[in-house]
Design a protein around this motif. Sequence first.
Motif, PDB file in Angstrom:
ATOM      1  N   ASP A  40     -40.278  12.689 -41.248  1.00 45.07           N
ATOM      2  CA  ASP A  40     -39.846  12.507 -42.630  1.00 45.07           C
ATOM      3  C   ASP A  40     -39.380  13.885 -43.104  1.00 45.07           C
ATOM      4  OD1 ASP A  40     -42.047  14.004 -43.493  1.00 45.07           O
ATOM      5  OD2 ASP A  40     -43.228  12.299 -44.138  1.00 45.07           O
ATOM      6  N   PRO A  41     -38.967  14.063 -44.360  1.00 42.11           N
ATOM      7  CA  PRO A  41     -38.400  15.367 -44.746  1.00 42.11           C
ATOM      8  C   PRO A  41     -39.368  16.548 -44.634  1.00 42.11           C
ATOM      9  CG  PRO A  41     -37.833  13.678 -46.358  1.00 42.11           C
ATOM     10  CD  PRO A  41     -38.811  13.050 -45.416  1.00 42.11           C
ATOM     11  N   VAL A  42     -40.680  16.294 -44.498  1.00 45.14           N
ATOM     12  CA  VAL A  42     -41.604  17.428 -44.433  1.00 45.14           C
ATOM     13  C   VAL A  42     -42.391  17.516 -43.120  1.00 45.14           C
ATOM     14  CG1 VAL A  42     -41.918  17.631 -46.936  1.00 45.14           C
ATOM     15  CG2 VAL A  42     -43.411  16.108 -45.642  1.00 45.14           C
ATOM     16  N   ARG A  43     -42.270  16.537 -42.242  1.00 42.40           N
ATOM     17  CA  ARG A  43     -43.101  16.558 -41.026  1.00 42.40           C
ATOM     18  C   ARG A  43     -42.249  16.396 -39.770  1.00 42.40           C
ATOM     19  NH1 ARG A  43     -45.652  12.816 -44.524  1.00 42.40           N
ATOM     20  NH2 ARG A  43     -47.618  13.595 -45.377  1.00 42.40           N
ATOM     21  N   PHE A  44     -42.787  16.954 -38.689  1.00 45.12           N
ATOM     22  CA  PHE A  44     -42.069  16.813 -37.417  1.00 45.12           C
ATOM     23  C   PHE A  44     -43.062  16.772 -36.266  1.00 45.12           C
ATOM     24  CE2 PHE A  44     -42.935  21.127 -36.122  1.00 45.12           C
ATOM     25  CZ  PHE A  44     -42.911  21.879 -37.300  1.00 45.12           C
ATOM     26  N   LEU A  45     -42.602  16.282 -35.105  1.00 38.10           N
ATOM     27  CA  LEU A  45     -43.358  16.433 -33.865  1.00 38.10           C
ATOM     28  C   LEU A  45     -42.777  17.652 -33.163  1.00 38.10           C
ATOM     29  CD1 LEU A  45     -43.405  12.789 -32.404  1.00 38.10           C
ATOM     30  CD2 LEU A  45     -45.149  13.926 -33.786  1.00 38.10           C
ATOM     31  N   GLY A  46     -43.645  18.599 -32.833  1.00 39.90           N
ATOM     32  CA  GLY A  46     -43.135  19.829 -32.223  1.00 39.90           C
ATOM     33  C   GLY A  46     -43.994  20.247 -31.051  1.00 39.90           C
ATOM     34  N   ASN A  47     -43.748  21.436 -30.545  1.00 39.29           N
ATOM     35  CA  ASN A  47     -44.577  21.970 -29.469  1.00 39.29           C
ATOM     36  C   ASN A  47     -44.764  23.468 -29.690  1.00 39.29           C
ATOM     37  OD1 ASN A  47     -42.427  23.496 -27.930  1.00 39.29           O
ATOM     38  ND2 ASN A  47     -41.551  21.442 -27.921  1.00 39.29           N
ATOM     39  N   ARG A  48     -45.582  24.072 -28.832  1.00 42.47           N
ATOM     40  CA  ARG A  48     -45.993  25.451 -29.098  1.00 42.47           C
ATOM     41  C   ARG A  48     -45.126  26.499 -28.410  1.00 42.47           C
ATOM     42  NH1 ARG A  48     -52.145  25.193 -27.741  1.00 42.47           N
ATOM     43  NH2 ARG A  48     -52.026  27.412 -28.188  1.00 42.47           N
ATOM     44  N   SER A  49     -43.956  26.125 -27.943  1.00 37.94           N
ATOM     45  CA  SER A  49     -43.102  27.122 -27.284  1.00 37.94           C
ATOM     46  C   SER A  49     -42.715  28.221 -28.281  1.00 37.94           C
ATOM     47  CB  SER A  49     -41.842  26.441 -26.755  1.00 37.94           C
ATOM     48  OG  SER A  49     -40.928  27.432 -26.358  1.00 37.94           O
ATOM     49  N   SER A  50     -42.866  29.477 -27.859  1.00 39.40           N
ATOM     50  CA  SER A  50     -42.552  30.599 -28.755  1.00 39.40           C
ATOM     51  C   SER A  50     -41.088  30.996 -28.655  1.00 39.40           C
ATOM     52  CB  SER A  50     -43.400  31.809 -28.363  1.00 39.40           C
ATOM     53  OG  SER A  50     -43.025  32.244 -27.059  1.00 39.40           O
ATOM     54  N   GLY A  51     -40.438  30.626 -27.556  1.00 42.98           N
ATOM     55  CA  GLY A  51     -39.056  31.051 -27.339  1.00 42.98           C
ATOM     56  C   GLY A  51     -38.949  32.392 -26.624  1.00 42.98           C
ATOM     57  N   LYS A  52     -40.103  33.040 -26.380  1.00 44.98           N
ATOM     58  CA  LYS A  52     -40.042  34.410 -25.827  1.00 44.98           C
ATOM     59  C   LYS A  52     -39.416  34.461 -24.431  1.00 44.98           C
ATOM     60  CE  LYS A  52     -43.801  36.362 -28.505  1.00 44.98           C
ATOM     61  NZ  LYS A  52     -45.254  36.574 -28.531  1.00 44.98           N
TER      62      LYS A  52
ATOM     63  N   ALA B 191     -38.178   6.027 -35.838  1.00 40.30           N
ATOM     64  CA  ALA B 191     -37.544   5.913 -37.160  1.00 40.30           C
ATOM     65  C   ALA B 191     -37.801   7.184 -37.961  1.00 40.30           C
ATOM     66  CB  ALA B 191     -38.109   4.715 -37.897  1.00 40.30           C
ATOM     67  N   TYR B 192     -36.826   7.539 -38.780  1.00 40.95           N
ATOM     68  CA  TYR B 192     -36.969   8.688 -39.669  1.00 40.95           C
ATOM     69  C   TYR B 192     -37.096   8.148 -41.089  1.00 40.95           C
ATOM     70  CZ  TYR B 192     -35.630  12.762 -42.454  1.00 40.95           C
ATOM     71  OH  TYR B 192     -35.603  13.764 -43.387  1.00 40.95           O
ATOM     72  N   ALA B 193     -38.159   8.532 -41.780  1.00 41.92           N
ATOM     73  CA  ALA B 193     -38.350   8.059 -43.161  1.00 41.92           C
ATOM     74  C   ALA B 193     -37.622   9.005 -44.104  1.00 41.92           C
ATOM     75  CB  ALA B 193     -39.836   8.021 -43.479  1.00 41.92           C
ATOM     76  N   ALA B 194     -36.697   8.478 -44.867  1.00 43.76           N
ATOM     77  CA  ALA B 194     -35.892   9.339 -45.748  1.00 43.76           C
ATOM     78  C   ALA B 194     -36.753   9.968 -46.845  1.00 43.76           C
ATOM     79  CB  ALA B 194     -34.757   8.535 -46.354  1.00 43.76           C
TER      80      ALA B 194
ATOM     81  N   LYS C 286     -40.843  11.070 -48.142  1.00 50.17           N
ATOM     82  CA  LYS C 286     -42.114  11.492 -47.543  1.00 50.17           C
ATOM     83  C   LYS C 286     -43.041  10.284 -47.341  1.00 50.17           C
ATOM     84  CE  LYS C 286     -45.981  14.547 -48.345  1.00 50.17           C
ATOM     85  NZ  LYS C 286     -46.784  15.182 -49.395  1.00 50.17           N
ATOM     86  N   ILE C 287     -43.649  10.209 -46.149  1.00 43.30           N
ATOM     87  CA  ILE C 287     -44.575   9.103 -45.860  1.00 43.30           C
ATOM     88  C   ILE C 287     -45.870   9.370 -46.635  1.00 43.30           C
ATOM     89  CG2 ILE C 287     -45.849   7.899 -44.040  1.00 43.30           C
ATOM     90  CD1 ILE C 287     -43.644   9.000 -42.067  1.00 43.30           C
ATOM     91  N   LYS C 288     -46.258   8.426 -47.516  1.00 46.20           N
ATOM     92  CA  LYS C 288     -47.426   8.628 -48.380  1.00 46.20           C
ATOM     93  C   LYS C 288     -48.631   7.864 -47.831  1.00 46.20           C
ATOM     94  CE  LYS C 288     -46.733  10.215 -52.220  1.00 46.20           C
ATOM     95  NZ  LYS C 288     -46.828  11.641 -52.633  1.00 46.20           N
ATOM     96  N   LYS C 289     -49.813   8.438 -48.060  1.00 51.65           N
ATOM     97  CA  LYS C 289     -51.023   7.685 -47.688  1.00 51.65           C
ATOM     98  C   LYS C 289     -51.272   6.629 -48.767  1.00 51.65           C
ATOM     99  CE  LYS C 289     -53.905  11.497 -49.435  1.00 51.65           C
ATOM    100  NZ  LYS C 289     -52.744  12.322 -49.806  1.00 51.65           N
ATOM    101  N   LYS C 290     -51.851   5.494 -48.313  1.00 52.99           N
ATOM    102  CA  LYS C 290     -52.117   4.423 -49.286  1.00 52.99           C
ATOM    103  C   LYS C 290     -53.615   4.170 -49.323  1.00 52.99           C
ATOM    104  CE  LYS C 290     -47.610   2.233 -48.661  1.00 52.99           C
ATOM    105  NZ  LYS C 290     -47.127   2.335 -47.275  1.00 52.99           N
ATOM    106  N   ASP C 291     -54.178   4.083 -50.528  1.00 52.00           N
ATOM    107  CA  ASP C 291     -55.625   3.913 -50.686  1.00 52.00           C
ATOM    108  C   ASP C 291     -56.139   2.736 -49.878  1.00 52.00           C
ATOM    109  OD1 ASP C 291     -56.009   6.063 -52.207  1.00 52.00           O
ATOM    110  OD2 ASP C 291     -55.943   5.022 -54.149  1.00 52.00           O
ATOM    111  N   GLY C 292     -57.208   2.990 -49.110  1.00 60.06           N
ATOM    112  CA  GLY C 292     -57.865   1.916 -48.374  1.00 60.06           C
ATOM    113  C   GLY C 292     -57.081   1.395 -47.188  1.00 60.06           C
ATOM    114  N   GLN C 293     -55.986   2.030 -46.837  1.00 54.77           N
ATOM    115  CA  GLN C 293     -55.186   1.532 -45.693  1.00 54.77           C
ATOM    116  C   GLN C 293     -55.116   2.556 -44.578  1.00 54.77           C
ATOM    117  OE1 GLN C 293     -51.247   0.104 -46.478  1.00 54.77           O
ATOM    118  NE2 GLN C 293     -51.918  -1.106 -48.239  1.00 54.77           N
ATOM    119  N   GLU C 294     -55.202   2.086 -43.375  1.00 59.41           N
ATOM    120  CA  GLU C 294     -55.018   2.967 -42.222  1.00 59.41           C
ATOM    121  C   GLU C 294     -53.527   3.305 -42.110  1.00 59.41           C
ATOM    122  OE1 GLU C 294     -57.262   4.392 -40.125  1.00 59.41           O
ATOM    123  OE2 GLU C 294     -58.637   3.612 -41.642  1.00 59.41           O
TER     124      GLU C 294
END
Length: 400
Positions: free
Chosen positions: A202-214, A283-286, A288-296
């Motif tokens: 989503d606009p604030v989160r990503f899946l990444g990895n720890r490569s430094s690029g060095k 899927a990319y959420a346009a 921000k994915i919000k948490k919902k009370d009482g829902q997984e």
Amino acid sequence: MDKPKVVLGVSGGIAAYKACELLRRLTESGHDVRVVPTASALHFVGAATWSALSTNPVSTEVWDDVHEVPHVRIGQHADLVVVAPATADMLAKAAHGLADDLLTNTLLTARCPVVFAPAMHTEMWEHPATQENVATLRRRGALVIEPAVGRLTGVDTGKGRLPDPGEIFEVCRRVLARGVTEPDLVGRHVVVSAGGTREPLDPVRFLGNRSSGKQGYALARTAAARGARVTLIAANSTLPAPAGVDVVPVGTAVQLREAVLRAAPEADAVVMAAAVADFRPAAYAAGKIKKKDGQEPEPISLVRNPDILAEISGDRARAGQVIVGFAAETDDVLANGRAKLKRKGCDLLVVNEVGERKTFGSEENEAVVLGADGSETAVAHGPKEALADTVWDLVAERLR
Ligand code: CTP
């Protein structure tokens, strides 16, 4: 042991002030530096500054201390000559062998590696006269670093900026460490990918990895120091651009693929050091994915990313191109590496053993480089530059 002797030539451009920083880096890291400015350079930075920072005498002319024959001795005794900034006029004089001051005489008598770091306005750099002079100097074995793109004197921006002095210092360090007089990748264009891709959720989160690029940056830096034209496709790295390297920033695996495919047709070698995410969110959420009370939370489903290394190896953009991959393995390192080399179809595979103690982001590395021809080259634990130089040795061997 004697300190390595470096001649720092400074010609008359505004970037002369940046050479003070280069001088400091050289002296602080144990080099004996003799600064040889041109008379025009002294309009920008005075002799007192050069002399105080280098703790050596400074002269622009051959007529001082004639009994020491400085016009011959300084060049003869040098382990490295670096001219920074090198103006269009200095490149022209060097290319034509003119010798009307101490620096140009020094360039004619030096038998050691010579590095030029040009800085000038874009028009002067692009002028056919300058380009031909640069080509002449390169053909004769000098290392001419490509200027950086950015702010020039006044309000102008474009190609012609002196690269960061710290990065020119790195080039000098590499050239001295290799101890060879001629760069061996001159006339070669290499593409290196570095860093780790980020796959947005989503606009604030990503899946990444720890490569430094060095490791990828070390490959780009060492290739440039060996004379190659380098395109560095950098995924999410904040490391400083190595001197003379063209950096293409990218974010995702798909963007990395596009950049690699665009650069590959002109490349003599492609080195895939980037940690490319094998999967991306389906899927990319346009919003921000919000948490919902009482829902997984909803599970995240993933799709496969294209395998860039396998693609460019299977469908070569250019005959004779050398393609290098990287592999991180925890068990059965060599057997897994061999199988991966075959699966990907590349010419060389650098196999790193990763584990709990072998952290990402370190300055050092150790690896085995497997060749499609059955060769195996072990690289002992050491700086990432040492591994990078071994990779370029193996690439240069295959390009010959
Ligand atoms: N690579 C690529 N495109 C991908 C994934 C990886 O070009 N989608 C390249 C990397 O840049 C690297 C090599 O392939 O050069 C790594 O291959 P990979 O199969 O990802 O190996 P590992 O990272 O070792 O992981 P695994 O074997 O667990 O898949």
